[in-house]
Enzyme design. Structure first.
Site, PDB file in Angstrom:
ATOM      1  N   CYS A 182       0.842  -1.189   0.000  1.00 50.06           N
ATOM      2  CA  CYS A 182       0.000   0.000   0.000  1.00 50.06           C
ATOM      3  C   CYS A 182       0.882   1.246   0.000  1.00 50.06           C
ATOM      4  CB  CYS A 182      -0.949   0.100   1.185  1.00 50.06           C
ATOM      5  SG  CYS A 182      -2.175  -1.182   1.241  1.00 50.06           S
ATOM      6  N   ARG A 215       4.006  -0.218  -4.988  1.00 52.30           N
ATOM      7  CA  ARG A 215       3.699  -0.709  -3.649  1.00 52.30           C
ATOM      8  C   ARG A 215       2.413  -1.533  -3.600  1.00 52.30           C
ATOM      9  NH1 ARG A 215       6.812   2.125   0.150  1.00 52.30           N
ATOM     10  NH2 ARG A 215       5.456   1.470   1.839  1.00 52.30           N
ATOM     11  N   TRP A 218      -2.540  -2.717  -1.705  1.00 56.35           N
ATOM     12  CA  TRP A 218      -2.159  -4.133  -1.793  1.00 56.35           C
ATOM     13  C   TRP A 218      -3.007  -4.811  -0.739  1.00 56.35           C
ATOM     14  CZ3 TRP A 218       0.028  -8.097   1.132  1.00 56.35           C
ATOM     15  CH2 TRP A 218       0.556  -9.170   0.404  1.00 56.35           C
ATOM     16  N   ASN A 223      -1.971   2.703   5.483  1.00 61.44           N
ATOM     17  CA  ASN A 223      -1.078   1.608   5.114  1.00 61.44           C
ATOM     18  C   ASN A 223      -0.714   0.903   6.409  1.00 61.44           C
ATOM     19  OD1 ASN A 223       0.994  -0.037   4.097  1.00 61.44           O
ATOM     20  ND2 ASN A 223       2.523   1.581   4.262  1.00 61.44           N
ATOM     21  N   GLY A 224      -0.956  -0.419   6.466  1.00 60.71           N
ATOM     22  CA  GLY A 224      -0.629  -1.158   7.688  1.00 60.71           C
ATOM     23  C   GLY A 224      -1.751  -2.111   8.020  1.00 60.71           C
ATOM     24  N   GLU A 272      18.821 -16.479  -7.130  1.00 57.07           N
ATOM     25  CA  GLU A 272      18.318 -15.152  -7.496  1.00 57.07           C
ATOM     26  C   GLU A 272      17.729 -15.202  -8.917  1.00 57.07           C
ATOM     27  OE1 GLU A 272      17.474 -12.497  -6.245  1.00 57.07           O
ATOM     28  OE2 GLU A 272      17.543 -10.982  -7.814  1.00 57.07           O
ATOM     29  N   LYS A 308      13.852 -14.238  -9.781  1.00 55.98           N
ATOM     30  CA  LYS A 308      13.512 -13.202 -10.764  1.00 55.98           C
ATOM     31  C   LYS A 308      12.548 -13.777 -11.800  1.00 55.98           C
ATOM     32  CE  LYS A 308      14.645 -10.435  -9.373  1.00 55.98           C
ATOM     33  NZ  LYS A 308      15.237  -9.677  -8.301  1.00 55.98           N
ATOM     34  N   GLU A 334       9.058 -14.316 -10.367  1.00 56.31           N
ATOM     35  CA  GLU A 334       8.355 -13.059 -10.065  1.00 56.31           C
ATOM     36  C   GLU A 334       7.674 -12.442 -11.283  1.00 56.31           C
ATOM     37  OE1 GLU A 334      11.691 -10.791  -8.148  1.00 56.31           O
ATOM     38  OE2 GLU A 334      10.076 -10.206  -6.795  1.00 56.31           O
ATOM     39  N   HIS A 382      20.863 -35.345  -5.433  1.00 53.18           N
ATOM     40  CA  HIS A 382      20.200 -35.832  -4.209  1.00 53.18           C
ATOM     41  C   HIS A 382      18.676 -35.725  -4.319  1.00 53.18           C
ATOM     42  CE1 HIS A 382      24.035 -36.331  -2.233  1.00 53.18           C
ATOM     43  NE2 HIS A 382      24.376 -35.122  -2.651  1.00 53.18           N
ATOM     44  N   LYS A 433       6.341  -3.961  -3.747  1.00 54.13           N
ATOM     45  CA  LYS A 433       7.765  -3.671  -3.622  1.00 54.13           C
ATOM     46  C   LYS A 433       8.242  -3.713  -2.160  1.00 54.13           C
ATOM     47  CE  LYS A 433      11.681  -2.137  -5.436  1.00 54.13           C
ATOM     48  NZ  LYS A 433      12.451  -3.100  -6.216  1.00 54.13           N
TER      49      LYS A 433
HETATM   50  C1  AGP Z   1      12.995  -8.917  -5.291  1.00 57.17           C
HETATM   51  O1  AGP Z   1      12.909  -8.969  -6.667  1.00 57.17           O
HETATM   52  C2  AGP Z   1      11.726  -9.072  -4.597  1.00 57.17           C
HETATM   53  N1  AGP Z   1      10.776  -8.111  -5.012  1.00 57.17           N
HETATM   54  C3  AGP Z   1      11.761  -9.373  -3.116  1.00 57.17           C
HETATM   55  O2  AGP Z   1      12.256 -10.661  -2.970  1.00 57.17           O
HETATM   56  C4  AGP Z   1      12.568  -8.426  -2.198  1.00 57.17           C
HETATM   57  O3  AGP Z   1      13.933  -8.570  -2.437  1.00 57.17           O
HETATM   58  C5  AGP Z   1      12.240  -8.760  -0.744  1.00 57.17           C
HETATM   59  O4  AGP Z   1      10.873  -8.534  -0.519  1.00 57.17           O
HETATM   60  C6  AGP Z   1      13.055  -7.973   0.237  1.00 57.17           C
HETATM   61  O5  AGP Z   1      12.833  -6.603   0.099  1.00 57.17           O
HETATM   62  P1  AGP Z   1      13.814  -5.556   0.758  1.00 57.17           P
HETATM   63  O6  AGP Z   1      15.138  -5.718   0.126  1.00 57.17           O
HETATM   64  O7  AGP Z   1      13.185  -4.239   0.490  1.00 57.17           O
HETATM   65  O8  AGP Z   1      13.855  -5.891   2.218  1.00 57.17           O
END
Ligand code: AGP
Length: 606
Positions: A2, A27, A75, A99-100, A483, A487, A490, A506, A601
């Site tokens: 949010c 957000r 969100w 927000n919260g 990573e 990506k 996502e 394994h 985000k």
């Molecule tokens: C990364 O592409 C993601 N959107 C997510 O994993 C992100 O890295 C994670 O939520 C941590 O966020 P931060 O680095 O703001 O703490």
């Protein structure tokens, strides 16, 4: 999670709020809304489910009086992403964005309903609107009504509140969720993040928790909720360029941000190498004292992957044992770490609830904490013992790219800083590692300038055509592999997973069959030979492997050839290719790259 905006000033408020919200859309994008004073000086609330463009369409032709206005991008947590659940929420003259999470929402709903307040949404926020309304009726003061309402609320919140009967006033307050104040020309802003108001002002101050920002005809007053004397506002200049939050000629923020990797490294290095000495000087760490007997990284998602690289860098340049923990798991376990250990939270946003919680857990037990974050003034910077800022500039794409590159730079610097301070330092190794790091921005820039996009698109087609993608890597390549998988998940929604290369046999190797693709970054100079054995095992079972490697790590022509690399620098090259591979696959699939489904985000809830 949010985003909220509040504005009071001379500009036309509807278009300003919509523009500010567009900078916060990363957000959340389940719904959006705006409240402003219309030409009859009545508050008009406009809300739409779905993306901001739906709200913008509804707002066509609307314009408000200069004065307070608030906006929200959602969100969803409580209640479906419908128009009824979209913010702002209204109770009588009171209008609120939030927000919260209000934790005692159920109890409050019950008691407010019994008092005759009726609810039109499933959100926890509506109780805030009713509570403020109830107290406004008796006090006639907006800041006081907010203050009294907060006494009854448990949970986390950043709130912006306006009142139809007080057309010159705007109130904001926060606890456990971010809220920044911006000061412009005869104007004030309240926002979840800096990019929201960067176009109008760089003057910013983070609002301390439990302090009401009351903006009225006499200007800004900062009133602690506990009734202690008002605070003096102290604004600072944000070192971010407004164009950094614009897409420029790029199609997506993610694409632009991948190409900003070299600048992110360069800016993160700036001023941190002692002139003439060839030594890393992290003066920010002075408050932590001498090097620790143990270092524990806590982080989530991409930041966790940067921490895994950090462990390898630090352990190879010093004798400090390093642990890396998923923040959400660490925060609920007893602390079994050495006395004097540093607990280091890595977070792009500085607002991730799990990382903040993990650091708080350590702080309460008396450990020194270090924040590695990209956002000046974010919550973690106020809570940690010391802060090492990464300087990637605002990252808007939900999938983290340049911030990851800056985090790698920061943990590399941290390793060099700690190497210098330990008995075991291998002078030569550190010197070489620093030389390579200093050359990295230019080397990465050159690499990105000579990219073979045709080859990347060819690989993206293969990824798009596969059912499942397995990323493997050993040593430095393991964090890159997981990573790469994150990506891809996502932004393409393609099932993918990352494994240490040695783990394949394994269990996961049972997945190898036609339609399953294996992607292997190979930049760890010490372990690439071992990784090739794992690749052969996959190929022997009919699997297709896409390798990303340089001449010294690849016995055969890789799927994407990297230039000859030195030491750890290949990490930057392979990262760029993995990011671009996901990006180009998502574009090919027609996905919304910058706003992937279900994600936000900053994850400010547990
Ligand atoms: C990364 O592409 C993601 N959107 C997510 O994993 C992100 O890295 C994670 O939520 C941590 O966020 P931060 O680095 O703001 O703490």
């Amino acid at each position: 999670m949010c985003g909220i905006i509040g504005y009071i000033g001379p500009e036309e408020p509807v278009s300003l709020v919509l523009e500010a919200l567009s900078r916060l859309e990363y957000r959340g994008y389940d719904s959006a809304g705006v409240a402003y004073f219309d030409r009859e000086a009545k508050v008009d609330v406009v809300r739409a489910s779905g993306k901001l463009s739906n709200l913008a369409a509804l707002c066509q032709g609307r314009a408000g009086l200069p004065g307070p206005a608030i906006g929200h991008i959602r969100w969803a947590t409580h209640g479906a992403p419908t128009e009824e659940n979209a913010h702002p929420h209204r109770s009588g003259p009171i209008v609120v964005v939030h927000n919260g999470i209000i934790e005692n929402d159920r109890e409050l709903r019950k008691s407010l309903s019994s008092e005759g307040f009726s609810f039109s949404s499933e959100t926890d926020t509506e109780v805030v609107a009713h509570l403020v309304h109830r107290h406004y009726r008796t006090t006639g003061s907006l800041p006081e009504a907010v203050r009294l309402a907060l006494r009854e609320i448990a949970g986390s919140y950043a709130l912006a509140v306006l009142c139809e009967e007080r057309p010159g006033e705007l109130v904001g307050v926060r606890r456990g969720a971010p809220l920044l104040l911006g000061e412009g020309e005869n104007a004030y802003f309240l926002a979840s993040d800096v990019p929201a108001f960067l176009k109008w002002t760089r003057k910013m101050m983070p609002l301390p928790p439990d302090v009401i920002a009351a903006i009225g005809p006499d200007g800004l007053a900062l009133l602690p909720v506990d009734g202690s004397p008002p605070l003096v506002p102290l604004f600072e200049e944000v070192p971010w360029d407004p164009v950094a939050a614009e897409k420029g000629h790029y199609r997506h923020f993610m694409e632009k941000e991948i190409f900003e990797g070299p600048r992110a490294i360069m800016d993160t290095l700036e001023g941190r190498i002692a002139p003439g000495h060839g030594r890393v000087m992290l003066s920010e760490l002075a408050r932590l004292g001498p090097s620790p007997p143990e270092l524990v990284f806590v982080a989530c998602g991409t930041s966790y992957h940067a921490a895994l690289l950090g462990r390898q860098f630090i352990e190879s340049l010093s004798d400090i044992p390093v642990r890396v923990e998923i923040a959400s798991e660490f925060r609920y376990r007893p602390l079994r770490i050495r006395k004097g250990a540093w607990v280091v939270g890595i977070t792009q946003s500085g607002e991730t609830a799990d990382t903040l919680g993990a650091l708080d857990h350590a702080r309460r037990e008396g450990y020194l904490t270090l924040a590695v974050t990209n956002v000046p003034g974010s919550s973690i910077t106020r809570e940690a013992s010391a802060t090492l800022l990464t300087r990637a500039g605002p990252e808007i794409g939900v999938a983290s790219t340049k911030a990851f590159v800056a985090q790698i730079t920061a943990v590399w610097l941290l390793a060099l800083h700690l190497a210098r301070r330990t008995a075991l330092r291998e002078e030569e190794g550190s010197k070489k590692a620093l030389e390579i790091l200093l050359k990295s921005p230019a080397r990465l820039e050159g690499f990105l300038g000579a990219l073979d996009l045709g080859t990347i698109d060819g690989l993206a087609e293969k990824v798009a055509a596969s059912r499942f993608v397995i990323f493997i890597g050993r040593g430095l390549d393991y964090p890159l592999a997981i990573e790469g998988a994150l990506k891809l998940k996502e932004i393409t929604y393609r099932p993918a997973d990352g494994y240490p290369g040695g783990e394949l046999k394994h269990g996961p190797i049972a997945l190898i069959e036609p339609g399953v693709l294996v992607v292997a970054p190979l930049v760890d100079p010490d372990l690439s030979a071992k990784e090739w054995s794992n690749i052969r095992e996959v190929e022997a079972r009919g699997g297709t492997v896409l390798t990303i490697a340089s001449p010294e790590t690849a016995p055969v022509l890789p799927a994407y050839p990297l230039p000859a690399t030195e030491g750890w620098e290949g990490v930057f090259f392979a990262t760029a290719i993995l990011q671009l591979l996901s990006y180009r696959t998502a574009v090919l699939m027609g996905n919304d790259v910058d706003q992937p489904r279900n994600l936000a985000k900053s994850v400010t809830v547990e």
